[in-house]
Design a protein around this motif. Sequence first.
Motif, PDB file in Angstrom:
ATOM      1  N   TRP A  76       5.290  -5.518  -9.694  1.00  0.00           N
ATOM      2  CA  TRP A  76       6.374  -6.428  -9.337  1.00  0.00           C
ATOM      3  C   TRP A  76       7.739  -5.740  -9.386  1.00  0.00           C
ATOM      4  O   TRP A  76       8.754  -6.363  -9.095  1.00  0.00           O
ATOM      5  CB  TRP A  76       6.351  -7.650 -10.251  1.00  0.00           C
ATOM      6  N   ASP A  77       7.769  -4.460  -9.747  1.00  0.00           N
ATOM      7  CA  ASP A  77       9.028  -3.720  -9.875  1.00  0.00           C
ATOM      8  C   ASP A  77       9.425  -2.969  -8.610  1.00  0.00           C
ATOM      9  O   ASP A  77      10.288  -2.104  -8.655  1.00  0.00           O
ATOM     10  CB  ASP A  77       8.937  -2.731 -11.045  1.00  0.00           C
ATOM     11  N   GLY A  78       8.799  -3.268  -7.492  1.00  0.00           N
ATOM     12  CA  GLY A  78       9.140  -2.593  -6.240  1.00  0.00           C
ATOM     13  C   GLY A  78       8.606  -1.171  -6.213  1.00  0.00           C
ATOM     14  O   GLY A  78       9.367  -0.213  -6.238  1.00  0.00           O
ATOM     15  N   VAL A  79       7.282  -1.025  -6.155  1.00  0.00           N
ATOM     16  CA  VAL A  79       6.646   0.296  -6.281  1.00  0.00           C
ATOM     17  C   VAL A  79       6.253   0.923  -4.942  1.00  0.00           C
ATOM     18  O   VAL A  79       5.609   1.963  -4.912  1.00  0.00           O
ATOM     19  CB  VAL A  79       5.422   0.227  -7.218  1.00  0.00           C
ATOM     20  N   TYR A  80       6.627   0.299  -3.835  1.00  0.00           N
ATOM     21  CA  TYR A  80       6.330   0.824  -2.497  1.00  0.00           C
ATOM     22  C   TYR A  80       7.521   0.495  -1.596  1.00  0.00           C
ATOM     23  O   TYR A  80       8.397  -0.288  -1.973  1.00  0.00           O
ATOM     24  CB  TYR A  80       5.047   0.201  -1.928  1.00  0.00           C
ATOM     25  N   THR A  81       7.555   1.074  -0.403  1.00  0.00           N
ATOM     26  CA  THR A  81       8.628   0.753   0.544  1.00  0.00           C
ATOM     27  C   THR A  81       8.072  -0.071   1.708  1.00  0.00           C
ATOM     28  O   THR A  81       6.867  -0.065   1.964  1.00  0.00           O
ATOM     29  CB  THR A  81       9.273   2.027   1.123  1.00  0.00           C
ATOM     30  N   GLU A  82       8.967  -0.762   2.398  1.00  0.00           N
ATOM     31  CA  GLU A  82       8.554  -1.531   3.581  1.00  0.00           C
ATOM     32  C   GLU A  82       7.960  -0.602   4.639  1.00  0.00           C
ATOM     33  O   GLU A  82       6.967  -0.954   5.281  1.00  0.00           O
ATOM     34  CB  GLU A  82       9.740  -2.299   4.151  1.00  0.00           C
ATOM     35  N   GLU A  83       8.555   0.574   4.819  1.00  0.00           N
ATOM     36  CA  GLU A  83       8.049   1.533   5.799  1.00  0.00           C
ATOM     37  C   GLU A  83       6.630   1.964   5.445  1.00  0.00           C
ATOM     38  O   GLU A  83       5.765   2.088   6.309  1.00  0.00           O
ATOM     39  CB  GLU A  83       8.977   2.755   5.872  1.00  0.00           C
ATOM     40  N   GLN A  84       6.375   2.187   4.167  1.00  0.00           N
ATOM     41  CA  GLN A  84       5.035   2.577   3.729  1.00  0.00           C
ATOM     42  C   GLN A  84       4.038   1.448   4.002  1.00  0.00           C
ATOM     43  O   GLN A  84       2.918   1.699   4.447  1.00  0.00           O
ATOM     44  CB  GLN A  84       5.048   2.942   2.248  1.00  0.00           C
ATOM     45  N   ALA A  85       4.442   0.212   3.752  1.00  0.00           N
ATOM     46  CA  ALA A  85       3.550  -0.932   4.030  1.00  0.00           C
ATOM     47  C   ALA A  85       3.261  -1.045   5.525  1.00  0.00           C
ATOM     48  O   ALA A  85       2.141  -1.385   5.917  1.00  0.00           O
ATOM     49  CB  ALA A  85       4.169  -2.219   3.491  1.00  0.00           C
ATOM     50  N   LYS A  86       4.235  -0.714   6.370  1.00  0.00           N
ATOM     51  CA  LYS A  86       4.005  -0.733   7.820  1.00  0.00           C
ATOM     52  C   LYS A  86       2.979   0.331   8.218  1.00  0.00           C
ATOM     53  O   LYS A  86       2.103   0.074   9.051  1.00  0.00           O
ATOM     54  CB  LYS A  86       5.313  -0.510   8.570  1.00  0.00           C
ATOM     55  N   ARG A  87       3.076   1.512   7.627  1.00  0.00           N
ATOM     56  CA  ARG A  87       2.057   2.543   7.888  1.00  0.00           C
ATOM     57  C   ARG A  87       0.705   2.069   7.382  1.00  0.00           C
ATOM     58  O   ARG A  87      -0.331   2.281   8.017  1.00  0.00           O
ATOM     59  CB  ARG A  87       2.428   3.869   7.215  1.00  0.00           C
ATOM     60  N   GLU A 141       8.498   5.272  -2.298  1.00  0.00           N
ATOM     61  CA  GLU A 141       7.123   5.036  -1.863  1.00  0.00           C
ATOM     62  C   GLU A 141       6.166   5.048  -3.049  1.00  0.00           C
ATOM     63  O   GLU A 141       6.416   5.718  -4.055  1.00  0.00           O
ATOM     64  CB  GLU A 141       6.697   6.108  -0.859  1.00  0.00           C
ATOM     65  N   LEU A 142       5.078   4.335  -2.902  1.00  0.00           N
ATOM     66  CA  LEU A 142       3.998   4.378  -3.867  1.00  0.00           C
ATOM     67  C   LEU A 142       3.441   5.792  -3.862  1.00  0.00           C
ATOM     68  O   LEU A 142       3.158   6.352  -2.800  1.00  0.00           O
ATOM     69  CB  LEU A 142       2.913   3.371  -3.474  1.00  0.00           C
ATOM     70  N   ALA A 143       3.319   6.366  -5.031  1.00  0.00           N
ATOM     71  CA  ALA A 143       2.833   7.743  -5.153  1.00  0.00           C
ATOM     72  C   ALA A 143       1.374   7.830  -4.722  1.00  0.00           C
ATOM     73  O   ALA A 143       0.674   6.826  -4.640  1.00  0.00           O
ATOM     74  CB  ALA A 143       2.983   8.221  -6.595  1.00  0.00           C
ATOM     75  N   ARG A 144       0.927   9.034  -4.480  1.00  0.00           N
ATOM     76  CA  ARG A 144      -0.486   9.239  -4.135  1.00  0.00           C
ATOM     77  C   ARG A 144      -1.211  10.029  -5.210  1.00  0.00           C
ATOM     78  O   ARG A 144      -2.378  10.334  -5.071  1.00  0.00           O
ATOM     79  CB  ARG A 144      -0.594   9.903  -2.775  1.00  0.00           C
ATOM     80  N   GLN A 145      -0.513  10.347  -6.304  1.00  0.00           N
ATOM     81  CA  GLN A 145      -1.115  11.059  -7.423  1.00  0.00           C
ATOM     82  C   GLN A 145      -1.566  10.043  -8.482  1.00  0.00           C
ATOM     83  O   GLN A 145      -0.754   9.272  -8.978  1.00  0.00           O
ATOM     84  CB  GLN A 145      -0.123  12.036  -8.061  1.00  0.00           C
ATOM     85  N   PRO A 146      -2.849  10.073  -8.834  1.00  0.00           N
ATOM     86  CA  PRO A 146      -3.369   9.097  -9.799  1.00  0.00           C
ATOM     87  C   PRO A 146      -2.623   9.095 -11.131  1.00  0.00           C
ATOM     88  O   PRO A 146      -2.422   8.036 -11.717  1.00  0.00           O
ATOM     89  CB  PRO A 146      -4.826   9.511  -9.998  1.00  0.00           C
TER      90      PRO A 146
END
Length: 142
Positions: free
Chosen positions: A27-38, A121-126
């Motif tokens: 809920w803290d804004g962990v991704y971007t709108e652009e990333q969600a569009k991709r 953007e949401l990271a891709r590293q676990p």
Amino acid sequence: MRASPALIGCLALLASVATAQSTRSVWDGVYTEEQAKRGFDVYHQSCVHCHGPSLEGGEIAAALVGPTFMSNWNGVSVGDLFERTRTSMPQDKPGTLSRQNMADVLAFVFSQNKMPPGRAELARQPEMLKLIQFDAVKPTPK
């Protein structure tokens, strides 16, 4: 040897930063709108045939929106959600999506669950994603 007040202050600051990082929420804004569009594009190429156009699920796949989805992942780290999804999806070709594609799809799923976007953007590293907790309900401010 006694620790100086400055050293004690630095250690306290580091401890509070570590605590704040470990309590970060979806809920803290962990991704971007652009990333969600991709993620929308990747979802519609690789996931829609099982999970449906509205992420509602179906006979062969669970819903990715709604109360059941939210409660199933409540309290789990986004890192665990990411790894589980990355290694088991798409169902017909598990593990074939890149880490970036998987992060983008999760950003899309978060957006569809009305979780707010942020600036990064949401990271891709676990290991980075393990610092974010999936909360079914937006936490109340402390």
